[in-house]
Each structure stands twice: as C-alpha cells, then as structure tokens.
Design a protein around this motif. Structure first.
Motif, PDB file in Angstrom:
ATOM      1  N   LEU A 276       3.055   8.925  -9.535  1.00 21.79           N
ATOM      2  CA  LEU A 276       2.902   9.214 -11.562  1.00 21.79           C
ATOM      3  C   LEU A 276       1.436  10.993 -11.080  1.00 21.79           C
ATOM      4  O   LEU A 276       1.182  11.266 -12.205  1.00 21.79           O
ATOM      5  N   THR A 277       0.878  10.739  -9.952  1.00 17.49           N
ATOM      6  CA  THR A 277      -0.291  11.877  -9.933  1.00 17.49           C
ATOM      7  C   THR A 277       0.976  13.304 -10.560  1.00 17.49           C
ATOM      8  O   THR A 277       0.395  14.247 -10.937  1.00 17.49           O
ATOM      9  N   ALA A 278       2.190  13.183  -9.345  1.00 19.91           N
ATOM     10  CA  ALA A 278       2.852  14.490  -9.493  1.00 19.91           C
ATOM     11  C   ALA A 278       3.062  14.882 -11.196  1.00 19.91           C
ATOM     12  O   ALA A 278       3.217  15.963 -11.089  1.00 19.91           O
ATOM     13  N   LEU A 279       3.666  13.254 -11.944  1.00 23.45           N
ATOM     14  CA  LEU A 279       4.676  13.901 -12.763  1.00 23.45           C
ATOM     15  C   LEU A 279       3.386  14.359 -13.761  1.00 23.45           C
ATOM     16  O   LEU A 279       3.460  15.205 -14.864  1.00 23.45           O
ATOM     17  N   GLY A 280       2.138  13.162 -14.224  1.00 24.40           N
ATOM     18  CA  GLY A 280       1.218  13.449 -15.046  1.00 24.40           C
ATOM     19  C   GLY A 280       0.731  14.587 -14.685  1.00 24.40           C
ATOM     20  O   GLY A 280       0.259  16.049 -15.998  1.00 24.40           O
ATOM     21  N   VAL A 281      -0.216  15.686 -13.833  1.00 21.82           N
ATOM     22  CA  VAL A 281      -0.223  16.853 -13.241  1.00 21.82           C
ATOM     23  C   VAL A 281       0.704  17.819 -13.146  1.00 21.82           C
ATOM     24  O   VAL A 281       0.283  19.209 -14.607  1.00 21.82           O
ATOM     25  N   SER A 282       1.498  18.208 -13.199  1.00 19.02           N
ATOM     26  CA  SER A 282       3.051  18.546 -13.990  1.00 19.02           C
ATOM     27  C   SER A 282       3.261  19.017 -15.445  1.00 19.02           C
ATOM     28  O   SER A 282       3.868  19.648 -15.613  1.00 19.02           O
ATOM     29  N   GLY A 283       3.501  17.694 -15.571  1.00 11.80           N
ATOM     30  CA  GLY A 283       3.858  17.929 -17.378  1.00 11.80           C
ATOM     31  C   GLY A 283       2.674  18.666 -17.701  1.00 11.80           C
ATOM     32  O   GLY A 283       3.060  18.598 -19.545  1.00 11.80           O
ATOM     33  N   GLY A 284       1.129  18.343 -17.774  1.00 13.68           N
ATOM     34  CA  GLY A 284       0.047  18.717 -18.223  1.00 13.68           C
ATOM     35  C   GLY A 284       0.259  19.847 -17.979  1.00 13.68           C
ATOM     36  O   GLY A 284      -0.204  21.134 -18.783  1.00 13.68           O
TER      37      GLY A 284
ATOM     38  N   THR B  50       3.587  17.760  -3.669  1.00  7.91           N
ATOM     39  CA  THR B  50       3.444  18.280  -2.579  1.00  7.91           C
ATOM     40  C   THR B  50       1.895  17.543  -2.326  1.00  7.91           C
ATOM     41  O   THR B  50       1.677  17.389  -1.257  1.00  7.91           O
ATOM     42  N   ALA B  51       1.195  18.416  -2.777  1.00  7.33           N
ATOM     43  CA  ALA B  51      -0.524  18.608  -2.783  1.00  7.33           C
ATOM     44  C   ALA B  51      -1.050  16.916  -2.955  1.00  7.33           C
ATOM     45  O   ALA B  51      -1.750  16.470  -2.470  1.00  7.33           O
ATOM     46  N   ALA B  52      -0.488  15.815  -4.104  1.00 11.44           N
ATOM     47  CA  ALA B  52      -0.560  15.324  -4.119  1.00 11.44           C
ATOM     48  C   ALA B  52      -0.604  14.041  -2.146  1.00 11.44           C
ATOM     49  O   ALA B  52      -1.211  13.051  -2.024  1.00 11.44           O
ATOM     50  N   VAL B  53       0.522  13.842  -2.222  1.00 10.65           N
ATOM     51  CA  VAL B  53       0.868  13.495  -1.005  1.00 10.65           C
ATOM     52  C   VAL B  53       0.012  14.352   0.391  1.00 10.65           C
ATOM     53  O   VAL B  53      -0.957  12.923   0.994  1.00 10.65           O
ATOM     54  N   ILE B  54      -0.368  15.304   0.609  1.00  8.11           N
ATOM     55  CA  ILE B  54      -1.299  16.066   1.288  1.00  8.11           C
ATOM     56  C   ILE B  54      -2.711  14.847   0.995  1.00  8.11           C
ATOM     57  O   ILE B  54      -2.856  14.442   2.150  1.00  8.11           O
ATOM     58  N   SER B  55      -3.610  15.331   0.314  1.00  9.16           N
ATOM     59  CA  SER B  55      -4.141  14.071  -0.224  1.00  9.16           C
ATOM     60  C   SER B  55      -4.742  12.926  -0.256  1.00  9.16           C
ATOM     61  O   SER B  55      -5.692  12.379   0.216  1.00  9.16           O
TER      62      SER B  55
ATOM     63  N   LEU C  37       0.866  -1.257  -0.334  1.00 13.91           N
ATOM     64  CA  LEU C  37       0.290   0.339   0.132  1.00 13.91           C
ATOM     65  C   LEU C  37       1.073   1.590  -0.144  1.00 13.91           C
ATOM     66  O   LEU C  37       0.665   2.244  -1.011  1.00 13.91           O
ATOM     67  N   LYS C  38       1.841   0.870   0.469  1.00 17.78           N
ATOM     68  CA  LYS C  38       2.913   2.320   0.830  1.00 17.78           C
ATOM     69  C   LYS C  38       3.675   2.768  -0.578  1.00 17.78           C
ATOM     70  O   LYS C  38       3.830   3.703  -1.167  1.00 17.78           O
ATOM     71  N   GLN C  39       3.651   1.268  -0.800  1.00 21.17           N
ATOM     72  CA  GLN C  39       4.544   1.209  -2.859  1.00 21.17           C
ATOM     73  C   GLN C  39       2.893   2.245  -3.749  1.00 21.17           C
ATOM     74  O   GLN C  39       3.480   2.663  -4.628  1.00 21.17           O
ATOM     75  N   TRP C  40       1.854   1.737  -2.915  1.00 20.77           N
ATOM     76  CA  TRP C  40       1.090   2.440  -4.581  1.00 20.77           C
ATOM     77  C   TRP C  40       1.078   3.573  -4.197  1.00 20.77           C
ATOM     78  O   TRP C  40       0.445   4.632  -4.655  1.00 20.77           O
ATOM     79  N   GLY C  41       0.779   4.295  -2.900  1.00 25.27           N
ATOM     80  CA  GLY C  41       0.472   4.841  -2.291  1.00 25.27           C
ATOM     81  C   GLY C  41       1.615   5.718  -2.973  1.00 25.27           C
ATOM     82  O   GLY C  41       1.893   7.038  -3.913  1.00 25.27           O
ATOM     83  N   GLN C  42       2.926   5.995  -2.638  1.00 29.94           N
ATOM     84  CA  GLN C  42       3.690   6.418  -3.639  1.00 29.94           C
ATOM     85  C   GLN C  42       3.998   6.489  -5.095  1.00 29.94           C
ATOM     86  O   GLN C  42       4.076   7.350  -5.588  1.00 29.94           O
ATOM     87  N   ASN C  43       3.474   5.088  -5.975  1.00 29.09           N
ATOM     88  CA  ASN C  43       3.850   5.807  -7.079  1.00 29.09           C
ATOM     89  C   ASN C  43       2.166   6.076  -7.412  1.00 29.09           C
ATOM     90  O   ASN C  43       2.328   7.531  -8.394  1.00 29.09           O
ATOM     91  N   ARG C  44       1.088   6.099  -6.863  1.00 30.42           N
ATOM     92  CA  ARG C  44       0.105   7.063  -7.283  1.00 30.42           C
ATOM     93  C   ARG C  44       0.739   8.845  -6.991  1.00 30.42           C
ATOM     94  O   ARG C  44      -0.145   9.130  -7.917  1.00 30.42           O
ATOM     95  N   VAL C  45       1.109   8.792  -6.155  1.00 27.52           N
ATOM     96  CA  VAL C  45       2.025  10.395  -6.293  1.00 27.52           C
ATOM     97  C   VAL C  45       2.368  10.856  -7.044  1.00 27.52           C
ATOM     98  O   VAL C  45       2.486  11.639  -7.174  1.00 27.52           O
TER      99      VAL C  45
ATOM    100  N   SER D  41      -3.368  18.066  -8.680  1.00 26.56           N
ATOM    101  CA  SER D  41      -2.642  17.185  -8.216  1.00 26.56           C
ATOM    102  C   SER D  41      -3.936  16.706  -6.925  1.00 26.56           C
ATOM    103  O   SER D  41      -4.329  15.868  -7.009  1.00 26.56           O
ATOM    104  N   ALA D  42      -4.349  17.362  -6.099  1.00 27.78           N
ATOM    105  CA  ALA D  42      -5.171  17.652  -5.125  1.00 27.78           C
ATOM    106  C   ALA D  42      -6.832  17.268  -5.771  1.00 27.78           C
ATOM    107  O   ALA D  42      -7.536  16.060  -5.145  1.00 27.78           O
ATOM    108  N   SER D  43      -6.957  18.228  -6.724  1.00 25.86           N
ATOM    109  CA  SER D  43      -8.439  16.733  -7.654  1.00 25.86           C
ATOM    110  C   SER D  43      -8.852  15.727  -8.011  1.00 25.86           C
ATOM    111  O   SER D  43      -9.318  14.918  -7.648  1.00 25.86           O
ATOM    112  N   VAL D  44      -6.913  15.405  -8.843  1.00 24.86           N
ATOM    113  CA  VAL D  44      -7.031  13.793  -9.468  1.00 24.86           C
ATOM    114  C   VAL D  44      -6.854  12.939  -8.188  1.00 24.86           C
ATOM    115  O   VAL D  44      -7.570  12.171  -8.182  1.00 24.86           O
ATOM    116  N   ILE D  45      -6.374  13.133  -6.726  1.00 24.11           N
ATOM    117  CA  ILE D  45      -6.200  12.744  -5.918  1.00 24.11           C
ATOM    118  C   ILE D  45      -7.089  11.923  -5.315  1.00 24.11           C
ATOM    119  O   ILE D  45      -7.971  10.970  -4.709  1.00 24.11           O
ATOM    120  N   THR D  46      -8.352  13.334  -4.690  1.00 20.08           N
ATOM    121  CA  THR D  46      -9.756  12.911  -4.541  1.00 20.08           C
ATOM    122  C   THR D  46     -10.553  11.730  -4.915  1.00 20.08           C
ATOM    123  O   THR D  46     -10.828  11.977  -4.382  1.00 20.08           O
TER     124      THR D  46
END
Length: 730
Positions: A26-34, A347-352, A16-24, A398-403
C-alpha cells in the motif's frame, strides 16, 4: 502433544507477514501514485531535465568527430574585416578556399537573404554552382521572424536553423523537419541537409522506417519522433519532427579554425577534404549562443556554445547514429516509467519495514539512491533516458511513510501493554499475551502460578525457554496458526510446570490489534486434566467401534465388486453392463444425444484356447481386456459378457462417425501381436455397432442389434465392423 483443537472464525486478521506485505504494498502504491501524479502534472520536469544534464556530464566524453570542422568567425575576424555584416566578397572568397579542398558539404550558418556589397554577384554565382553548399533560413516562430534563404540558392540546398528551447532556455531537442501550413512537403533542418549530403557519399539515403511508424530511417537506424511525454518531459511542445539531442561534449568539442587563417592560406586543404565544414559566428558580440546539457556547472556561470557548434553536434549525431557509432537517446513507454517508479518505492518500503530503524536503514536506502543514479547513468550510456527524480522521490517518500508508521506503532505498543496488564490481572484464569515474535509481553499472576515460576522470569521469553522441546513446538505451532489465519482458535495441549507436574489445558487464542496496527495474541488457559482422562476412555471405545464398522464396510464392498465384475478380467460383468447401458440411454434421452454400443467377438479364439490350453486362453482374455480399457475414455464402459464376447458403451457421442472411429481403433489395438507364455500370438476381432435411439430405444433390442451387426461383420470376412440395420420404430 496435540490433544484436539477447534476453530472459531470470529474475524479474519492477516498475519504479521501479511500486515507487512500489505503495508509495504500500500505504501509503495500510494507513494508511487503520488509521484506519478506530480510527474503527470509536469511539476518534476525541470528537476528531471536537470538530472539528465547531470548524467550527461557524468558519462565519459565522446571522442572528437573528425568528420566535422568549424570555421569560426570570432572577434579578431570581425575586426580584420572591418565591416558588419561581412561583405559578400569575403564570404565568397572563404567558400572558394574551402570548396577547393573538396569537402563533402559546406554549411553557411550566416543569413544572406539580402546582398552585402561588394561581391554579391560572385557570391550569387557560388550559390548557383556549388552543389555542396547549404545555406540557412529561419522559419518564423516565437524566437524570431521569418528570414528567407539566399535568393540564388536551390531549395534542396537550404535548411532552417530554428532550434527548440526548453523552459530553462537549454537546447535538449533537435528539430529535423518543420511542417508549414499550406506546404505538402516538410522543410528540412540545416543540420539534416548537411548530414544527408555527407551520408550520400557513403551510399546512404533517407527512407521511411521499416517498422511502419513513419519515422526517418538512415541505413539501419530509425530516428524515433519525440513524443510529448518521453523521458522527463511532460506535455512538451513536440511540433515538427523532433529528436532528443545526444551532444558530444561541452563547447569546443569539434576542430575549429578561424576565418582569417583560412583566407590567409594558413589552413591545409586536408583539414576540409571529405568533411562537413560549418561556417558561423563564434564571436561573443554576435550573441549567437545556446545552452546545452554540458553548459551547467557546479560552480560558476553556465558555459554556452556557439550556434554553429550546436548545429555541428546535431550533424554529428545524425551521421554517427546512421553509421551505428553512437546510440540515439530514446525513452521507455510511459507504463514502464510508472513500473520503474513503483519498483523503487516498493524497495524502499521493504528495506524500511524489515530494518525497522531509520538509522539502520539509511545505508541501504543510500545504496538504493545510488543504484537509481547508477542504473540511469548506465542506461543513458546505452541510449536510454529513464526517469531519475521520480524514483528518488519514491524512495524518500516510502522510507518516510514506513518510518513514521513504525514510530507510531511502537508508541501505541507501549500504551497497549500497559492497558492489557491492567485488564488481565483482574481475571482468575491464567492468561498470556504474545507479540509476533512469540514472546510473552504481558502475563497475569494466575499464569505464573500455573507454571510455578516468577513472572519476571517469563516476560520477554518464549515457550522454548520454559517448556520441553516438544511442548514448546506445539505451543508455537498453535500460536503461529492463529497469527497466520487471523481466526480465534481453541485447542487442548499438554505441558509440564516447573515441578514436573503435567497439565492438560484448554487454550483459547485470539488476535487483537491496537490503533497503531500492532497485533497481539491473547491466550486464555483452563485446566482440564480430569475431563481429559474421561475423554481418552471414550475415544478408545469409539475407536474399537469404528474399526469394527470399517471391517463390515470392507466386506460389503468386496461382495459388491464380486457381484458386478468378471472374476477373470476384472471388467464389469453382464449385470453391471445392463445397468450402465440403461443409465446411459436414460441420460441421453433427455439431452438428445447418441449412445453407442459396440459388441466385440474375438476371431479364432476357440482354436487358440483348444490348441494352446485354457491357461493361455485366460491370459489372452485378460490382455485383450487391458487393451480395451486402455484406449477408451474414462466415461466409456468395457464389459465382458462371457467367453470371448466384450461390449463397449460409448455415452454421449455426437455422431455415428465417432462410434466408427472407436471401433476402428479397437480393431487395430486388438490385432497387435501379444507375447503370452513365451510365444507371440495374434488375434483379430469383429465388431457390431448399434446406436441409441437410431437402431433401438429398448436395452435388449439395442444389444440384439449390436450382436446381429457383429455376426454380419464375421460374415463379411471378420476383422471389421458393421453398423446395425435401421428398422422402423413403432
């Protein structure tokens, strides 16, 4: 209690920790890339420029620059003159009044390419004789046609007054040089010429930048040339030599006096003395106004500043930067902008992800948004323009995607629990399903019967609520092992039911993931109490056999060591020496490398042994053996052949010089004083060196050659080394 375990690597699922790290991640990379793509496309430029204006207005106002004064020509001045354009006579009279006060520079921000009688001859004479005067020209561009400088004014006292407008018509950039086709030297701006005249009085002149960038340098300050993607700009037209403006404040930030007051003698000469004086229109009817970062307001229409005050801001910026009073505004390299955006998306992905609730996360996310603004404002006050809008968008994105992802996962979790409960109740073996927090979320009746507890008392609880501390810890360990590795796992455990009855159980665990990304651990239990008892008996028997076998192996190892090593020094003996020498020669033969053999004999050992006794002699031999072993490579072999004779095998050496260096090192090492039996002894050695295949290709011949070389060394006076003689090989 751990009784045994087996792994079944069916598939690899992250924890789960790895899932969370991966999700965070990937979300950070995807959102920042966009966001970066939007920025590179220029879609965020207008927002970013507006954010810059807002930050500039938020920072404390700079104090008034007392080195600059503006002589404004406003509506009352125009009415007092009664004519337009203002006749040359009034302009000449105005400049004469100002020149008498001895300013460092006078900037005339009024076009005078054509005579305006009366007084043209007087004004022309001033143009020719007043070296502190600077006039303007306009180089033809999209804002207007070419307007030449006053005809009698020297070219070095002329500066263009072209300004650069952004898409929203605001002026955020200053143009210092204009490169005109066909002209070798660039043209200087009105503000730059005035600033240079003032700084000349301070002993400062422009020089090429010390960093070899080709930028302008005044004193220790380099004025970096604006690039097309600096700060919030993207694909900006950076023709000429532009810098970012750092305005002092809104309109009327400089001391101003009216033309009428100057002509009537109402302005003291001290107002102009040793200062830069700019003369220009401030009348509304002249429409010579520009919008700057200070022009925008939350309420009401924008407040422009007069063109002459805009030039005053640029002059002030150049002078202040050269004197290290105010920083220039510069920007990061573009990759740092991208990293800055990614950090806030992450940061926003980790918080969310960790707070799991938008309602709970809003304060932390709000603090992140404020932090972006605060850091950007602080950086701007230090002269750095870093992006504001992209990281804000990254935080929101990032907050929207994670939520959304969490909400979808929770809905899928409810459906998965209902489905699993339906399936496992049809299986006779005890089965439990755990979530990542190690809580039982689904159980079948067989599991509740095995523990002799009602199912309701077990759901949403963990092993620590039911079993003893040790049993619960074991259960938690193996559950966590599967969560962490993602591999199916089977092991045996001991646990006690509610009546106190112990059970040996074989538990097979595996991970499952639903469409929402939720991970479940499914454990299938089988009672193996009787089988376990028989296995324990077999284990005890096997352990006895293993112990007996280990004793035999230790005895064989000890015998082998005794047979191959010197009993006094522990070094390889003659037998092991010959084996290793033959191995080294065989290895070198196929690789065309050398093997060095050093034959050492201690000088005067017999006298020490006879005079000090055999005990001291033995201690000396052991000390010499330790010294030899300590100064050689791990691949080298030190042996004792008997008495005071030692050999050293040097496998795979590049040249004879390497063997000589080792021999020299050994001679010096052995010759160092030794403290044995309470007294200090010194002994030397003689070394003979033979090389394979240079001196011999047979083991015995190679040893004999080294032995002979050793005796030659003794004949040469001892405490030296000698190489064997090269003899022809048939």
């Amino acid at each position: 209690m751990h009784l045994g375990d087996r792994h079944f690597p069916i598939w690899k699922l992250p924890s789960l920790k790895q899932w969370g790290q991966n999700r965070v991640l990937l979300t950070a990379l995807g959102v920042s890339g966009g966001v970066i793509i939007l920025r590179l496309a220029g879609l965020l430029q207008s927002w970013e420029l507006s954010a810059l204006d807002y930050l500039i207005r938020l920072r404390p106002l700079s104090p008034r620059d007392e080195r600059i004064v503006i002589v404004g020509i406003d509506e009352p001045d125009l009415r007092a003159v009664g004519k337009f354009p203002i006749p040359d006579a009034q302009i000449a009279q105005l400049m004469a009044k100002i020149s008498a006060a001895q300013p460092r520079a006078i900037g005339l921000d009024i076009y005078r390419d054509l005579p305006v009688e009366p007084g043209h001859a007087i004004l022309s004479q001033q143009f020719q004789t007043n070296s502190s005067l600077v006039g303007i020209e306009h180089i033809g561009d999209t804002d207007g046609p070419n307007i030449p400088a006053p005809p009698h004014l020297p070219s070095e006292q002329v500066g263009f007054n072209n300004i650069v407008h952004d898409a929203d018509d605001k002026v955020r950039r200053g143009l210092l040089y204009f490169f005109v086709d066909g002209q070798e030297e660039p043209r200087q701006s009105f503000a730059l010429v005035l600033a240079l005249k003032y700084l000349q009085g301070e002993g400062m002149t422009p020089t090429p930048a010390a960093d070899q960038s080709g930028a302008l340098q005044l004193s220790n300050t380099i004025f970096p040339r604006l690039k097309a993607s600096d700060g919030g700009y993207m694909h900006a037209d950076t023709g000429g030599y532009q810098i970012l403006l750092n305005p002092r404040g809104p309109a009327n930030s400089f001391e101003q006096v009216s033309m009428t007051d100057v002509l009537q003698g109402k302005v003291a000469p001290a107002v102009f003395r040793d200062r830069v004086v700019l003369i220009g229109y401030t009348a509304i009817s002249m429409n010579d106004f520009s919008l700057t970062s200070y022009s925008s307001q939350l309420l009401g229409a924008p407040q422009p500043i007069a063109g002459v005050e805009l030039h005053a801001n640029i002059v002030s910026q150049l002078i202040s930067a050269a004197k290290n009073e105010r920083p220039l505004i510069v920007s990061w390299a573009e990759p740092l902008d991208w990293l800055w955006i990614w950090v806030w998306a992450w940061t926003a992905a980790v918080i969310s992800w960790h707070l799991r609730s938008l309602r709970v996360a809003i304060p932390a996310l709000g603090a992140s948004l404020i932090s972006v603004g605060g850091v950007s404002l602080g950086a701007l006050m230090l002269g750095w323009w870093i992006p504001v809008v992209p990281p804000l968008l990254a935080i929101v994105g990032s907050a929207s995607v994670i939520t959304v992802h969490i909400a979808r996962s929770e809905a899928e979790l409810r459906r998965s629990k209902e489905f699993l409960h339906t399936i496992i109740n049809t299986i006779p073996d005890p089965i439990y399903v755990k979530d990542r927090l190690h809580r039982w979320i689904v159980l079948n009746e067989a599991f509740a019967q095995l523990l002799q507890q009602p199912m309701a008392a077990l759901l949403e609880r963990s092993g620590y609520d039911v079993f003893s501390e040790q049993e619960a810890a074991t259960l938690h360990y193996y559950d966590e092992l599967v969560f962490g590795s993602g591999e199916a796992h089977q092991n045996e455990e001991l646990f006690t039911d509610a009546s106190g009855m112990p059970h040996y159980a074989e538990i097979k665990r595996s991970l499952h993931q639903d469409a929402g990304g939720n991970l479940f651990l499914v454990g299938i239990i089988r009672d193996i109490t009787e089988r376990k008892r028989m296995e324990e008996e077999l284990k005890r028997t096997a352990a006895e056999l293993i112990r007996s076998n280990a004793e035999l192996q230790r005895s064989a190892s000890q015998l082998s060591h005794i047979a191959n090593h010197d009993s006094l020094t522990g070094l390889p003996n003659r037998k092991l020496f010959y084996e290793r020498l033959e191995q080294a020669m065989q290895w070198a033969a196929g690789r065309q490398q050398l093997v060095g053999l050093l034959f050492l004999d201690l000088d005067g050992f017999k006298q020490i042994n006879d005079s000090k006794g055999h005990d001291v002699g033995d201690l000396l031999l052991k000390a010499i053996a330790a010294r030899l072993s300590g100064c050689l490579r791990g691949s080298d072999t030190v042996s004792r052949l008997g008495g005071d004779e030692f050999t050293v095998i040097l496998p795979a050496i590049p040249s004879a010089e390497d063997a000589a260096r080792v021999a020299d090192k050994l001679l010096k090492t052995i010759a160092q004083p030794l403290e044995l039996g309470g007294e200090v002894l010194t002994i030397t050695s003689s070394v003979g060196i033979s090389l394979y295949p240079t001196h011999a290709i047979e083991v015995e011949t190679l040893v004999k050659a080294a032995d002979n070389a050793m005796y030659q060394a003794k004949q040469q006076g001892k405490y030296c080394y000698q190489f064997a003689q090269v003899t022809p090989i048939d």
